[in-house]
Design a protein around this motif. Structure first.
Motif, PDB file in Angstrom:
ATOM      1  N   GLY A   1      -0.157  12.072  -4.543  1.00 32.05           N
ATOM      2  CA  GLY A   1       0.611  11.909  -5.762  1.00 32.05           C
ATOM      3  C   GLY A   1      -0.241  11.705  -7.003  1.00 32.05           C
ATOM      4  O   GLY A   1       0.234  11.208  -8.001  1.00 32.05           O
ATOM      5  N   TRP A   2      -1.498  12.081  -6.955  1.00 29.90           N
ATOM      6  CA  TRP A   2      -2.387  11.887  -8.102  1.00 29.90           C
ATOM      7  C   TRP A   2      -2.163  12.973  -9.137  1.00 29.90           C
ATOM      8  O   TRP A   2      -1.844  14.104  -8.831  1.00 29.90           O
ATOM      9  CB  TRP A   2      -3.838  11.920  -7.673  1.00 29.90           C
ATOM     10  CG  TRP A   2      -4.276  10.789  -6.823  1.00 29.90           C
ATOM     11  CD1 TRP A   2      -3.586   9.654  -6.520  1.00 29.90           C
ATOM     12  CD2 TRP A   2      -5.512  10.678  -6.125  1.00 29.90           C
ATOM     13  NE1 TRP A   2      -4.316   8.850  -5.703  1.00 29.90           N
ATOM     14  CE2 TRP A   2      -5.499   9.449  -5.435  1.00 29.90           C
ATOM     15  CE3 TRP A   2      -6.618  11.486  -6.018  1.00 29.90           C
ATOM     16  CZ2 TRP A   2      -6.569   9.021  -4.663  1.00 29.90           C
ATOM     17  CZ3 TRP A   2      -7.679  11.067  -5.251  1.00 29.90           C
ATOM     18  CH2 TRP A   2      -7.655   9.838  -4.588  1.00 29.90           C
TER      19      TRP A   2
ATOM     20  N   SER B   1       2.663   7.702 -15.799  1.00 30.95           N
ATOM     21  CA  SER B   1       2.058   6.496 -15.236  1.00 30.95           C
ATOM     22  C   SER B   1       3.136   5.629 -14.609  1.00 30.95           C
ATOM     23  O   SER B   1       4.013   5.133 -15.299  1.00 30.95           O
ATOM     24  CB  SER B   1       1.323   5.707 -16.314  1.00 30.95           C
ATOM     25  OG  SER B   1       0.825   4.520 -15.780  1.00 30.95           O
ATOM     26  N   THR B   2       3.065   5.477 -13.287  1.00 33.02           N
ATOM     27  CA  THR B   2       4.069   4.667 -12.609  1.00 33.02           C
ATOM     28  C   THR B   2       3.447   3.531 -11.831  1.00 33.02           C
ATOM     29  O   THR B   2       4.136   2.753 -11.219  1.00 33.02           O
ATOM     30  CB  THR B   2       4.870   5.537 -11.631  1.00 33.02           C
ATOM     31  OG1 THR B   2       3.961   6.117 -10.696  1.00 33.02           O
ATOM     32  CG2 THR B   2       5.627   6.622 -12.349  1.00 33.02           C
ATOM     33  N   GLY B   3       2.124   3.435 -11.837  1.00 29.38           N
ATOM     34  CA  GLY B   3       1.514   2.453 -10.958  1.00 29.38           C
ATOM     35  C   GLY B   3       0.439   1.626 -11.614  1.00 29.38           C
ATOM     36  O   GLY B   3       0.409   1.440 -12.815  1.00 29.38           O
TER      37      GLY B   3
ATOM     38  N   GLU C   1      -2.047  -2.144  -0.421  1.00 32.91           N
ATOM     39  CA  GLU C   1      -0.784  -1.792  -1.073  1.00 32.91           C
ATOM     40  C   GLU C   1      -0.104  -3.029  -1.655  1.00 32.91           C
ATOM     41  O   GLU C   1       0.493  -2.977  -2.726  1.00 32.91           O
ATOM     42  CB  GLU C   1       0.149  -1.083  -0.102  1.00 32.91           C
ATOM     43  CG  GLU C   1       1.410  -0.580  -0.764  1.00 32.91           C
ATOM     44  CD  GLU C   1       2.224   0.346   0.117  1.00 32.91           C
ATOM     45  OE1 GLU C   1       3.339   0.683  -0.312  1.00 32.91           O
ATOM     46  OE2 GLU C   1       1.769   0.720   1.214  1.00 32.91           O
TER      47      GLU C   1
ATOM     48  N   GLY D   1      -0.408  -1.786  -5.058  1.00 32.69           N
ATOM     49  CA  GLY D   1       0.654  -0.799  -4.982  1.00 32.69           C
ATOM     50  C   GLY D   1       0.189   0.376  -4.142  1.00 32.69           C
ATOM     51  O   GLY D   1      -0.979   0.458  -3.741  1.00 32.69           O
ATOM     52  N   HIS D   2       1.084   1.303  -3.870  1.00 37.49           N
ATOM     53  CA  HIS D   2       0.712   2.456  -3.056  1.00 37.49           C
ATOM     54  C   HIS D   2      -0.301   3.312  -3.801  1.00 37.49           C
ATOM     55  O   HIS D   2      -0.202   3.494  -5.027  1.00 37.49           O
ATOM     56  CB  HIS D   2       1.944   3.293  -2.686  1.00 37.49           C
ATOM     57  CG  HIS D   2       1.637   4.311  -1.647  1.00 37.49           C
ATOM     58  ND1 HIS D   2       1.165   5.561  -1.961  1.00 37.49           N
ATOM     59  CD2 HIS D   2       1.689   4.238  -0.298  1.00 37.49           C
ATOM     60  CE1 HIS D   2       0.951   6.228  -0.846  1.00 37.49           C
ATOM     61  NE2 HIS D   2       1.264   5.452   0.183  1.00 37.49           N
TER      62      HIS D   2
ATOM     63  N   SER E   1      -0.646   6.337  -4.143  1.00 40.60           N
ATOM     64  CA  SER E   1      -0.075   7.469  -4.880  1.00 40.60           C
ATOM     65  C   SER E   1       0.427   7.067  -6.260  1.00 40.60           C
ATOM     66  O   SER E   1       0.701   7.928  -7.092  1.00 40.60           O
ATOM     67  CB  SER E   1       1.060   8.103  -4.074  1.00 40.60           C
ATOM     68  OG  SER E   1       2.157   7.229  -3.983  1.00 40.60           O
ATOM     69  N   THR E   2       0.544   5.767  -6.531  1.00 40.50           N
ATOM     70  CA  THR E   2       1.039   5.319  -7.836  1.00 40.50           C
ATOM     71  C   THR E   2      -0.064   4.813  -8.751  1.00 40.50           C
ATOM     72  O   THR E   2       0.218   4.411  -9.879  1.00 40.50           O
ATOM     73  CB  THR E   2       2.095   4.203  -7.670  1.00 40.50           C
ATOM     74  OG1 THR E   2       1.469   3.037  -7.125  1.00 40.50           O
ATOM     75  CG2 THR E   2       3.243   4.652  -6.798  1.00 40.50           C
ATOM     76  N   TRP E   3      -1.293   4.822  -8.285  1.00 40.63           N
ATOM     77  CA  TRP E   3      -2.388   4.317  -9.116  1.00 40.63           C
ATOM     78  C   TRP E   3      -2.588   5.231 -10.324  1.00 40.63           C
ATOM     79  O   TRP E   3      -2.692   6.441 -10.200  1.00 40.63           O
ATOM     80  CB  TRP E   3      -3.684   4.242  -8.324  1.00 40.63           C
ATOM     81  CG  TRP E   3      -3.673   3.264  -7.193  1.00 40.63           C
ATOM     82  CD1 TRP E   3      -2.689   2.379  -6.861  1.00 40.63           C
ATOM     83  CD2 TRP E   3      -4.699   3.100  -6.214  1.00 40.63           C
ATOM     84  NE1 TRP E   3      -3.032   1.670  -5.756  1.00 40.63           N
ATOM     85  CE2 TRP E   3      -4.268   2.089  -5.319  1.00 40.63           C
ATOM     86  CE3 TRP E   3      -5.915   3.689  -5.984  1.00 40.63           C
ATOM     87  CZ2 TRP E   3      -5.047   1.679  -4.253  1.00 40.63           C
ATOM     88  CZ3 TRP E   3      -6.690   3.278  -4.935  1.00 40.63           C
ATOM     89  CH2 TRP E   3      -6.252   2.269  -4.066  1.00 40.63           C
ATOM     90  N   ASP E   4      -2.679   4.652 -11.496  1.00 46.71           N
ATOM     91  CA  ASP E   4      -2.932   5.388 -12.722  1.00 46.71           C
ATOM     92  C   ASP E   4      -4.444   5.471 -12.908  1.00 46.71           C
ATOM     93  O   ASP E   4      -5.090   4.490 -13.270  1.00 46.71           O
ATOM     94  CB  ASP E   4      -2.286   4.664 -13.892  1.00 46.71           C
ATOM     95  CG  ASP E   4      -2.567   5.338 -15.236  1.00 46.71           C
ATOM     96  OD1 ASP E   4      -3.370   6.296 -15.287  1.00 46.71           O
ATOM     97  OD2 ASP E   4      -1.985   4.886 -16.221  1.00 46.71           O
TER      98      ASP E   4
END
Length: 79
Positions: free
Chosen positions: A3-4, A38-40, A63, A67-68, A70-73
């Motif tokens: 999800g990057w 940006s969600t994370g 996590e 956080g997961h 895939s959500t890291w900004d």
């Protein structure tokens, strides 16, 4: 699926001969990092190294902290 969302990279051969070759594991390339949502957790150079090491060591614990993955900004990562 990671999800990057990344910019300023050449991903042409990044996944050649890997399990992600056909899907890029969910990595999306855009023209400008501002086009990424940006969600994370916002990462910078030092923090992402620590977070990745934690994820590789114990994904569940990482996590909880970051956080997961895939959500890291990662828009603040430059190195």
């Amino acid at each position: 699926d990671l999800g990057w969302c990344v910019d300023d990279l050449n991903l042409t051969d990044a996944f050649t001969n890997t399990p992600c070759e056909s899907t890029s594991c969910g990595v999306v390339q855009v023209e400008n990092s501002g086009d990424c949502t940006s969600t994370g957790n916002v990462m910078a150079n030092g923090k992402i190294r620590i977070a990745v090491a934690a994820w590789l060591s114990d994904a569940s614990a990482a996590e909880t902290t970051y956080g997961h993955i895939s959500t890291w900004d990662t828009s603040g990562v430059t190195d």
